[in-house]
Design a protein around this motif. Sequence first.
Motif, short mmCIF file in Angstrom:
data_model
loop_
_atom_site.label_atom_id
_atom_site.label_comp_id
_atom_site.label_asym_id
_atom_site.label_seq_id
_atom_site.Cartn_x
_atom_site.Cartn_y
_atom_site.Cartn_z
N GLY A 198 87.93 32.66 53.34
CA GLY A 198 88.08 32.01 52.05
C GLY A 198 86.85 32.26 51.20
N PHE A 199 85.68 31.93 51.71
CA PHE A 199 84.45 32.19 50.97
C PHE A 199 84.12 33.67 50.92
CE2 PHE A 199 79.84 33.02 51.30
CZ PHE A 199 79.46 32.60 50.03
N ALA A 200 84.25 34.38 52.06
CA ALA A 200 83.78 35.76 52.14
C ALA A 200 84.90 36.78 52.25
CB ALA A 200 82.83 35.93 53.33
N PHE A 201 86.07 36.38 52.65
CA PHE A 201 87.16 37.35 52.82
C PHE A 201 88.49 36.63 52.92
CE2 PHE A 201 86.25 36.00 57.11
CZ PHE A 201 87.49 35.97 57.73
N SER A 202 89.55 37.40 52.72
CA SER A 202 90.91 36.97 53.01
C SER A 202 91.71 38.23 53.29
CB SER A 202 91.51 36.20 51.82
OG SER A 202 91.82 37.08 50.76
N MET A 203 92.91 38.08 53.76
CA MET A 203 93.73 39.25 54.01
C MET A 203 94.13 39.95 52.72
SD MET A 203 93.91 39.75 57.20
CE MET A 203 95.23 40.96 57.31
N GLU A 204 94.09 39.23 51.61
CA GLU A 204 94.38 39.83 50.32
C GLU A 204 93.13 40.42 49.68
OE1 GLU A 204 95.24 36.75 51.15
OE2 GLU A 204 97.42 36.95 51.40
N LYS A 205 91.97 39.95 50.08
CA LYS A 205 90.71 40.38 49.48
C LYS A 205 89.78 40.86 50.58
CE LYS A 205 91.08 37.26 45.50
NZ LYS A 205 90.43 36.14 44.76
N MET A 206 89.83 42.17 50.85
CA MET A 206 89.00 42.73 51.90
C MET A 206 88.65 44.17 51.55
SD MET A 206 91.82 43.25 54.93
CE MET A 206 93.36 44.13 54.66
N TYR A 207 87.64 44.68 52.24
CA TYR A 207 87.14 46.04 52.03
C TYR A 207 86.85 46.30 50.55
CZ TYR A 207 88.25 46.72 56.94
OH TYR A 207 88.30 46.60 58.32
N ASN A 208 87.29 47.40 49.99
CA ASN A 208 86.89 47.72 48.61
C ASN A 208 87.51 46.77 47.58
OD1 ASN A 208 89.26 49.38 49.49
ND2 ASN A 208 89.35 49.91 47.33
N ASN A 209 88.47 45.96 47.99
CA ASN A 209 89.02 44.93 47.12
C ASN A 209 88.47 43.55 47.49
OD1 ASN A 209 90.71 46.79 45.76
ND2 ASN A 209 92.18 46.69 47.45
N GLY A 210 87.38 43.54 48.24
CA GLY A 210 86.86 42.31 48.81
C GLY A 210 86.18 41.38 47.81
N ILE A 211 85.93 40.18 48.28
CA ILE A 211 85.36 39.13 47.44
C ILE A 211 83.98 39.52 46.91
CG2 ILE A 211 84.45 36.76 47.52
CD1 ILE A 211 86.84 36.09 49.37
N PHE A 212 83.19 40.23 47.72
CA PHE A 212 81.83 40.58 47.31
C PHE A 212 81.71 42.03 46.87
CE2 PHE A 212 80.76 37.10 50.53
CZ PHE A 212 80.75 36.12 49.55
N LYS A 213 82.75 42.55 46.27
CA LYS A 213 82.75 43.97 45.87
C LYS A 213 81.72 44.29 44.80
CE LYS A 213 86.59 43.35 42.61
NZ LYS A 213 87.98 43.74 42.30
N ASP A 214 81.21 43.29 44.10
CA ASP A 214 80.19 43.52 43.08
C ASP A 214 78.77 43.28 43.61
OD1 ASP A 214 82.08 44.19 41.11
OD2 ASP A 214 82.43 42.07 40.68
N LYS A 215 78.65 43.03 44.90
CA LYS A 215 77.35 42.82 45.52
C LYS A 215 77.02 43.98 46.46
CE LYS A 215 77.80 37.75 45.57
NZ LYS A 215 76.66 37.42 44.68
N LYS A 216 75.74 44.13 46.77
CA LYS A 216 75.30 45.15 47.71
C LYS A 216 74.67 44.49 48.93
CE LYS A 216 74.44 48.61 44.10
NZ LYS A 216 73.43 49.48 43.45
N ALA A 217 74.73 45.19 50.04
CA ALA A 217 74.10 44.71 51.27
C ALA A 217 73.61 45.90 52.06
CB ALA A 217 75.09 43.88 52.10
N MET A 218 72.61 45.66 52.91
CA MET A 218 72.09 46.75 53.75
C MET A 218 71.42 46.18 54.99
SD MET A 218 68.60 48.08 51.84
CE MET A 218 68.32 49.23 53.19
N LEU A 219 71.34 47.02 56.00
CA LEU A 219 70.63 46.70 57.23
C LEU A 219 69.25 47.37 57.19
CD1 LEU A 219 73.48 47.42 59.82
CD2 LEU A 219 73.02 45.28 58.59
N ALA A 220 68.23 46.64 57.62
CA ALA A 220 66.89 47.19 57.80
C ALA A 220 66.44 46.72 59.18
CB ALA A 220 65.93 46.72 56.72
N PHE A 221 66.28 47.65 60.11
CA PHE A 221 66.03 47.20 61.49
C PHE A 221 65.15 48.17 62.26
CE2 PHE A 221 69.89 49.75 61.50
CZ PHE A 221 69.77 50.56 62.62
N SER A 222 64.54 47.63 63.28
CA SER A 222 63.72 48.44 64.18
C SER A 222 64.51 48.68 65.46
CB SER A 222 62.41 47.72 64.49
OG SER A 222 62.66 46.49 65.15
#
Length: 319
Positions: A150-174
């Motif tokens: 509901g907050f982050a995803f739904s079956m109707e709103k996922m992947y490139n049609n997802g809720i956070f499609k206008d945001k960016k995210a990345m991993l930074a790890f050792s």
Amino acid sequence: MYCNVFDSFDKSQGIWKYLKMSTQMTAQKKTVLIVYAHQSLGSFNQAARDVAVNVLEEQGYRVVVSDLYAMNFRAAATREDILGDLKNPDLFQYGDETMHAWMEGRLSEDIVEEQRKVQEAELIIFQFPLYWFSVPAIMKGWMDRVLSQGFAFSMEKMYNNGIFKDKKAMLAFSTGASKTMFQPDGINGDINVTLWPLQNGTLHFCGFQVLAPQIFWGPAHCPAPVRTSMLDGWRDRLQGLSAERPLTFAPCELFDLSFPGGFMLRPDAREELNSRPHGLTTGHHLGKPLPPDNQTEAPPQSGAGGGPSASRPTNFTSR
């Protein structure tokens, strides 16, 4: 965690109203959220986190850090995450119950606070040491609890049609291993395969445009000058991070998004992809060689040659 989703919830009420008001208060200054997981002061990961904070603040960003160990963030997804009565007290289903609790403003305070940070951020950086080819348990718990249905995803709103499609995210790890150990012919296998569940199955599933990961290879086994060089490289990259192209993923439009169709690749898409020498993505390999560096490098600009996006950017890649 999947269940039926009610996208008809009136977002002018409940938790969305709170989040929207909070977001408007910080809209004048762009926000970066760093979700950080390391137990030790003076660790390399802390140094990498501090580099990001300093460089991004110098660029005018508001940087918020969720230091999960310092916060004693609770990793376990339990009944305690829901305030008030359960919808189905006879059979506790976490995904169902947290979705309803989110809709009705009944999630626990720590989840609401982290969801507010996510809502405000235009970029989220996950900084951590690689544990068992994944994130530490406390960070996995953050993903399980904060990125709720509901907050982050739904079956109707996922992947490139997802809720956070206008945001960016990345991993930074050792890592504890060298880069060669994570090559396709290395003992640990291809790092692109390792990253697929996190970058596609979690971040992109929620709609995020996923930037290429920042990988610090085996800093514990490197001399001080090499570790310094790693941090300098991260500092340099952060200067132009906002202009980077995201990684490519398979867009929903290539699939029959129905239960009768099995959410499978459409026949016409499969036919066209058959002529390609590589699979579409690391996960959608279609029995072919994996596309090189699909989860570690963004494609070149369209028309620059080489990448899978150069020939069919709109139909066969999702950013």
